[in-house]
Design a protein around this motif. Structure first.
Motif, short mmCIF file in Angstrom:
data_model
loop_
_atom_site.label_atom_id
_atom_site.label_comp_id
_atom_site.label_asym_id
_atom_site.label_seq_id
_atom_site.Cartn_x
_atom_site.Cartn_y
_atom_site.Cartn_z
N LEU A 1 0.80 -1.22 0.00
CA LEU A 1 0.00 0.00 0.00
C LEU A 1 0.84 1.27 0.00
CD1 LEU A 1 -2.88 -0.91 2.50
CD2 LEU A 1 -3.06 -0.55 0.04
N PHE A 2 1.99 1.24 0.64
CA PHE A 2 2.77 2.47 0.79
C PHE A 2 3.15 3.11 -0.55
CE2 PHE A 2 6.94 4.57 1.25
CZ PHE A 2 6.55 5.63 2.07
N PRO A 3 3.62 2.35 -1.56
CA PRO A 3 3.95 3.01 -2.83
C PRO A 3 2.75 3.69 -3.49
CG PRO A 3 4.91 0.82 -2.73
CD PRO A 3 3.96 0.93 -1.58
N ARG A 4 1.57 3.14 -3.34
CA ARG A 4 0.39 3.74 -3.96
C ARG A 4 0.04 5.07 -3.29
NH1 ARG A 4 -1.50 0.03 -7.35
NH2 ARG A 4 -1.06 -2.18 -6.95
N LEU A 5 0.14 5.10 -1.97
CA LEU A 5 -0.18 6.34 -1.26
C LEU A 5 0.96 7.35 -1.38
CD1 LEU A 5 -1.95 4.93 1.90
CD2 LEU A 5 -2.95 6.49 0.24
N HIS A 6 2.18 6.85 -1.44
CA HIS A 6 3.32 7.76 -1.55
C HIS A 6 3.30 8.49 -2.89
CE1 HIS A 6 7.28 9.32 -0.62
NE2 HIS A 6 7.71 8.94 -1.81
N GLY A 7 2.83 7.82 -3.93
CA GLY A 7 2.77 8.46 -5.24
C GLY A 7 1.47 9.17 -5.53
N PHE A 8 0.59 9.24 -4.54
CA PHE A 8 -0.70 9.90 -4.76
C PHE A 8 -0.52 11.42 -4.83
CE2 PHE A 8 -4.84 11.57 -3.53
CZ PHE A 8 -5.71 10.76 -4.26
#
Length: 281
Positions: free
Chosen positions: A169-176
Motif C-alpha cells: 500500500l505504501f507506494p500507492r499512497l506515496h505516489g498519490f
C-alpha cells in the motif's frame, strides 16, 4: 602474413551471426523448458495422484476416482481446519490491511525516527519462521494466554502479514497526488471526508489486492501457526499432522484443495492489482 589475410581468416573462422543466434535461442529454449518442467511437473503429478485409486501414494495409476476428494470434504476435522484457515485468513487480512493503510497514511508525513520505525515494521520479514514461532511460544506461555485460533494465532498472523500489506500500500499512497486533497481542503472538506471521497476510491483496487495477498499469506502460513495455535488446527497444520501420523492416500487431494484456494485468491488479487495500475499507466 599480411593484416588483410589475417582478417580474412578470422572472418572465415568466426561463426555466422545467424548460427550464433540460433544456438542462443536453442539454449534459452532448453533452459526455459527445464525451468517450467521443474516448476510445474510436481503440481501436475500432485493433481494426477489426487485421482489415483491406489491406497498408497505413488505411481503407477490403478484407476481414476473421486473418492479421496469425498474423504477430504467428508472429514469433520478437515472441514474444521479449512474453516479455521479461511476465517483466520480473512480476519488477519482485514486487520493487517487496515493497520497498513493507517501506517501508510501516517508515513506520508515527516516525523522523528521515521526511518527507524519503518525498519521495525518490516522486521518480521527478516526473522526466520521457526525463530519467530519459538519467540511467540515463549511470550504467550509467560503471558499465560490460552493458545487458540483467535487468542494467539490471530495476532501472530497479523504480525506476519502486516509488513507485506504495508509494502503493497505504501507506494500507492506515496505516489498519490496530494494537490487533490489540498484542493478538497480548500473547499472545506475535512481530512476524513477527503480520504473517504477522494483518496480511498482511487486506491480501492489496491486495497482489495492487498487484502487478497494478505489472505493468501495467512492461509498458507505453517511454522508460526504450529507454535501458536495449540490443539486447534489450520489446513497446513492439519496436513502436517497427517504426514506425521500416516501417509494417508487422500493427502494429494488435500494439497490440490489448498492449491486451488490459494490460486483463486491470488488471481483475484492480481486482477485487482492490475486494475489499480491501469489508470497510472
Amino acid at each position: 602474413m599480411s593484416i588483410a589475410t589475417r582478417a580474412d581468416l578470422a572472418t572465415e573462422a568466426a561463426p555466422p551471426a545467424d548460427t550464433a543466434g540460433r544456438i542462443r535461442r536453442a539454449v534459452l529454449a532448453v533452459y526455459a523448458g527445464l525451468f517450467y518442467v521443474v516448476l510445474y511437473l510436481p503440481i501436475l503429478l500432485l493433481l494426477v495422484l489426487s485421482f489415483n485409486e491406489s491406497q498408497t501414494i505413488g505411481l503407477p495409476m490403478k484407476g481414476a476416482t473421486l473418492r479421496w476428494y469425498g474423504e477430504v470434504f467428508g472429514s469433520q476435522k478437515m472441514l474444521a481446519s479449512i474453516a479455521n484457515s479461511v476465517m483466520l485468513g480473512i480476519a488477519s487480512a482485514l486487520i493487517a490491511t487496515v493497520l497498513a493503510l493507517m501506517l501508510a497514511m501516517g508515513f506520508r508525513q515527516d516525523f522523528p525516527f521515521k526511518g527507524l520505525l519503518m525498519k521495525i515494521i518490516l522486521l518480521p520479514i527478516l526473522i526466520p519462521g521457526i525463530v519467530g514461532g519459538i519467540i511467540y511460544l515463549i511470550f504467550f506461555g509467560y503471558a499465560e494466554i490460552p493458545f487458540g485460533v483467535w487468542t494467539t494465532a490471530l495476532p501472530v498472523h497479523v504480525t506476519w502479514v502486516l509488513p507485506f500489506a504495508f509494502l503493497t500500500l505504501f507506494p500507492r499512497l506515496h505516489g498519490f497526488d496530494r494537490s487533490i486533497e489540498e484542493a478538497a481542503a480548500d473547499l472545506g472538506a475535512r481530512p476524513f471526508t477527503a480520504f473517504r471521497r477522494i483518496v480511498f476510491p482511487v486506491i480501492k483496487p489496491g486495497v482489495v489486492a492487498t487484502v487478497m495477498f494478505a489472505f493468501t499469506l495467512s492461509f498458507d502460513e505453517f511454522i508460526r501457526t504450529l507454535f501458536s495455535i495449540g490443539s486447534q488446527r489450520t489446513v497446513p497444520v492439519h496436513l502436517w499432522s497427517l504426514l506425521s501420523d500416516q501417509m494417508a492416500p487422500f493427502l494429494p487431494a488435500v494439497g490440490v484443495v489448498i492449491m486451488v484456494i490459494s490460486m483463486l485468491v491470488s488471481l483475484a488479487g492480481f486482477a485487482a492489482s492490475a486494475r489499480a495500475d491501469r489508470p497510472r499507466r
